[in-house]
Design an enzyme around this catalytic site. Structure first.
Site, mmCIF file in Angstrom:
data_model
loop_
_atom_site.group_PDB
_atom_site.id
_atom_site.type_symbol
_atom_site.label_atom_id
_atom_site.label_comp_id
_atom_site.label_asym_id
_atom_site.label_seq_id
_atom_site.Cartn_x
_atom_site.Cartn_y
_atom_site.Cartn_z
ATOM 1 N N LYS A 1 0.846 -1.203 0.000
ATOM 2 C CA LYS A 1 0.000 0.000 0.000
ATOM 3 C C LYS A 1 0.878 1.248 0.000
ATOM 4 O O LYS A 1 1.974 1.231 0.548
ATOM 5 C CB LYS A 1 -0.871 0.013 1.262
ATOM 6 C CG LYS A 1 -2.019 -0.960 1.246
ATOM 7 C CD LYS A 1 -2.852 -0.815 2.505
ATOM 8 C CE LYS A 1 -3.985 -1.831 2.544
ATOM 9 N NZ LYS A 1 -4.990 -1.647 1.491
ATOM 10 N N ARG B 1 -10.413 -11.465 1.921
ATOM 11 C CA ARG B 1 -11.334 -12.467 1.363
ATOM 12 C C ARG B 1 -10.704 -13.857 1.366
ATOM 13 O O ARG B 1 -11.418 -14.849 1.444
ATOM 14 C CB ARG B 1 -11.769 -12.017 -0.036
ATOM 15 C CG ARG B 1 -10.645 -11.922 -1.019
ATOM 16 C CD ARG B 1 -11.033 -11.126 -2.278
ATOM 17 N NE ARG B 1 -11.077 -9.674 -2.037
ATOM 18 C CZ ARG B 1 -11.449 -8.792 -2.952
ATOM 19 N NH1 ARG B 1 -11.842 -9.192 -4.145
ATOM 20 N NH2 ARG B 1 -11.464 -7.491 -2.658
HETATM 21 N N1 BES Z 1 -8.190 -3.734 4.252
HETATM 22 C C1 BES Z 1 -8.369 -3.303 2.917
HETATM 23 C C2 BES Z 1 -9.678 -2.514 2.718
HETATM 24 C C3 BES Z 1 -9.789 -1.202 3.455
HETATM 25 C C4 BES Z 1 -9.521 -0.006 2.811
HETATM 26 C C5 BES Z 1 -10.233 -1.158 4.769
HETATM 27 C C6 BES Z 1 -9.670 1.188 3.471
HETATM 28 C C7 BES Z 1 -10.362 0.038 5.438
HETATM 29 C C8 BES Z 1 -10.103 1.216 4.781
HETATM 30 C C9 BES Z 1 -8.404 -4.504 1.985
HETATM 31 O O1 BES Z 1 -7.624 -5.580 2.380
HETATM 32 C C10 BES Z 1 -7.861 -4.053 0.678
HETATM 33 O O2 BES Z 1 -6.723 -3.684 0.622
HETATM 34 N N2 BES Z 1 -8.698 -4.096 -0.356
HETATM 35 C C11 BES Z 1 -8.295 -3.699 -1.660
HETATM 36 C C12 BES Z 1 -8.892 -4.680 -2.626
HETATM 37 C C13 BES Z 1 -8.353 -4.540 -4.026
HETATM 38 C C14 BES Z 1 -6.890 -4.927 -4.079
HETATM 39 C C15 BES Z 1 -9.164 -5.439 -4.936
HETATM 40 C C16 BES Z 1 -8.845 -2.303 -1.901
HETATM 41 O O3 BES Z 1 -9.923 -1.974 -1.409
HETATM 42 O O4 BES Z 1 -8.146 -1.528 -2.559
HETATM 43 MN MN MN Z 2 -5.621 -5.429 1.762
#
Ligand code: BES
Ligand code: MN
Ligand code: ZN
Length: 477
Positions: A260, A334
């Site tokens: 990230k 997931r």
């Molecule tokens: N934990 C994150 C989602 C999240 C984002 C929670 C902001 C709280 C605040 C999740 O694991 C994630 O990174 N999701 C990705 C999915 C994508 C790679 C398909 C996302 O939302 O960007």
């Molecule tokens: Mn994630």
């Protein structure tokens, strides 16, 4: 926190803070009734902006005009349950900021539901996460709350239990990831074990032996080994129903090799918010002792990047036998939930709800305040929506649109772990549906309301304990 009923009048009660509910539109008559001329003067001093709307507050020193040191007028608006929650949550936050030890509440006569809102709101408002601050800058929570009016306290136990459960969930989210990792999260769950609550924790070897390929893949890039946690609350007598709560417990989500960017990394200790909610609900169940059986299932992992991290293109074997092609290591929740839902599907539950900070897309779609609800089961959707309405928590149902399943088609495995940018929270929910078998199921995406780096209403910044109140109500209904 101690709620003490008293026959004293608002003018005579000796408290650090006297809290007086004011309905909208605020009138001098209403305050004259409770406090005489001083009441009307306070309202005048509050100014014309103070209309008695929920969330409004005006605080004054009383200069000895009444026995309490300070007075807070709090707007209760039209007097709905939710407005009482906000009003007395605001008062709780005010008292905590000041370090007031004795607080008196003048709420007017209240039915059981409104009193429950006042108590839950109070707990929400007084909460702070200040254990890492210097002693002298910390303010103690009020020790006693004097209740001046005739309120129906028959929901008191449930309200306090939910208040404490929600506070625990917030503590767990707020705790830095260096202190709260899979092993210590499991310890927090184990601490709830008693005659009615059993807690089983699996270590990494046991997880691998159970073929939980999702938990294993996400967990193996970290020096902190994953844990699988199964809590069960059993009533003393026969159980009316048997339900499950499945929580995403990513104690830190760095994104894995799909690292990230910096801003995302700052708050990703919140990614175990779903697991925190499950633990918070169990904390509440311990006190409420309902006649239902409740299973809590948590996949606790740290999503890191290192020499043994899982990679793009890897094919994972989930414990129900399905295979997953990895297209993004940041879509890790997931994968963890896939194993948890497969496991929960074998428990013969009447219904189960998973709860997860699953997608940024849900935050984009619904904003910070709403949890996304996904299910193909209308009756279950209605039951959860009703519980949320009673709890004053905002949820919005989004379609579990089966025609989008094709977005998850993989070349070399049964399914891939991302479905593209469009409908990102729906494809995440559809991914989960592949791992649910013969069990009524709903999914709650709490990426928005699990955490806030700014204060929200009467909530201090950090974990917000989203859905503890809703899911405790749903599980015990
Ligand atoms: N934990 C994150 C989602 C999240 C984002 C929670 C902001 C709280 C605040 C999740 O694991 C994630 O990174 N999701 C990705 C999915 C994508 C790679 C398909 C996302 O939302 O960007
Ligand atoms: Mn994630
Ligand atoms: Zn995540």
């Amino acid at each position: 926190m101690n709620f003490i009923q008293s026959q004293t009048t608002p003018s005579a009660v000796e408290a650090d803070l006297l809290v007086v509910g004011v309905s909208a539109p605020a009138t001098p008559e209403e305050l004259t009734d409770t406090l005489g001329a001083f009441g009307a003067e306070c309202l005048a001093a509050a100014g014309s902006d103070f209309k008695g709307n929920a969330g409004q507050i005006a605080v004054f020193h009383t200069f000895g005009r009444v026995a309490s040191k300070r007075i807070a007028l709090v707007g209760v608006g039209s007097g709905s349950a939710g407005e009482y929650r906000r009003a007395f949550g605001r008062a709780g936050s005010e008292a905590r900021s000041r370090g007031d030890q004795t607080v008196a509440l003048s709420t007017g006569a209240l039915d059981a539901n409104r009193w429950q809102e006042v108590v839950e709101g109070w707990h929400e408002g007084v909460y702070r996460f200040d254990k890492y601050k210097a002693e002298e800058s910390r303010k103690a929570a009020p020790a006693s709350v004097i209740v001046l009016d005739d309120v129906d306290r028959s929901h008191n136990k449930q309200a306090s239990a939910i208040g404490m459960g929600r506070a625990l969930a917030r503590d767990l989210v707020n705790e830095p990831a260096d202190a709260l990792y899979p092993e210590t999260l499991a310890q927090q769950a184990l601490a709830l074990a008693n005659e009615q609550i059993s807690v089983e924790v699996w270590d990494f070897d046991r997880i691998k032996a159970a073929n939980m390929g999702g938990v294993e893949a996400v967990g193996k890039g970290s020096n902190r080994d994953p844990r699988f946690i199964h809590l069960v609350y059993r009533p003393n007598g026969p159980a009316r129903k048997k339900v499950g709560l499945v929580g995403k417990g990513v104690t830190y989500d760095a994104g894995g090799l799909n690292l990230k960017p910096g801003a995302g990394l700052q708050t990703m200790r919140c990614d175990m918010g779903g697991a925190a909610t499950v633990v918070g609900v169990f904390r509440a169940l311990a006190d409420i002792q309902p006649d239902v059986e409740v299973h809590g299932i948590i996949g606790a992992v740290e999503n890191m990047l290192g020499g043994s991290a899982y990679k793009l293109g890897d094919i994972l074997h989930i414990s129900n036998g399905k295979t997953v092609e990895v297209h993004n290591t940041d879509a890790e929740g997931r994968l963890v939930l896939a194993d948890c839902l497969s496991y929960a599907s074998k428990l013969e539950l009447d219904a189960m709800v998973d709860i997860a900070t699953l997608t940024g897309a849900c935050l984009v779609a619904l904003g910070e305040r709403y949890s996304g609800l996904f299910t193909g089961d209308d009756a279950l959707a209605n039951a959860i929506s009703q519980a949320a309405a009673d709890a004053g928590e905002d949820i919005w149902r989004l379609p579990l649109e089966a025609r989008y399943k094709e977005k998850l088609k993989a070349e070399w495995a049964d399914v891939k772990n991302v479905g593209g940018r469009a409908a990102g929270s729906i494809t995440a929910a559809l991914f989960l549906s592949h791992f649910v078998e013969d069990t009524r199921w709903a999914h709650l995406d709490i990426a928005g309301p699990a955490f806030s780096d700014k204060a929200v209403d009467h909530f201090s910044p950090g974990g917000l304990g989203a859905m503890v109140s809703t899911l405790t109500r749903w599980a015990t209904a």
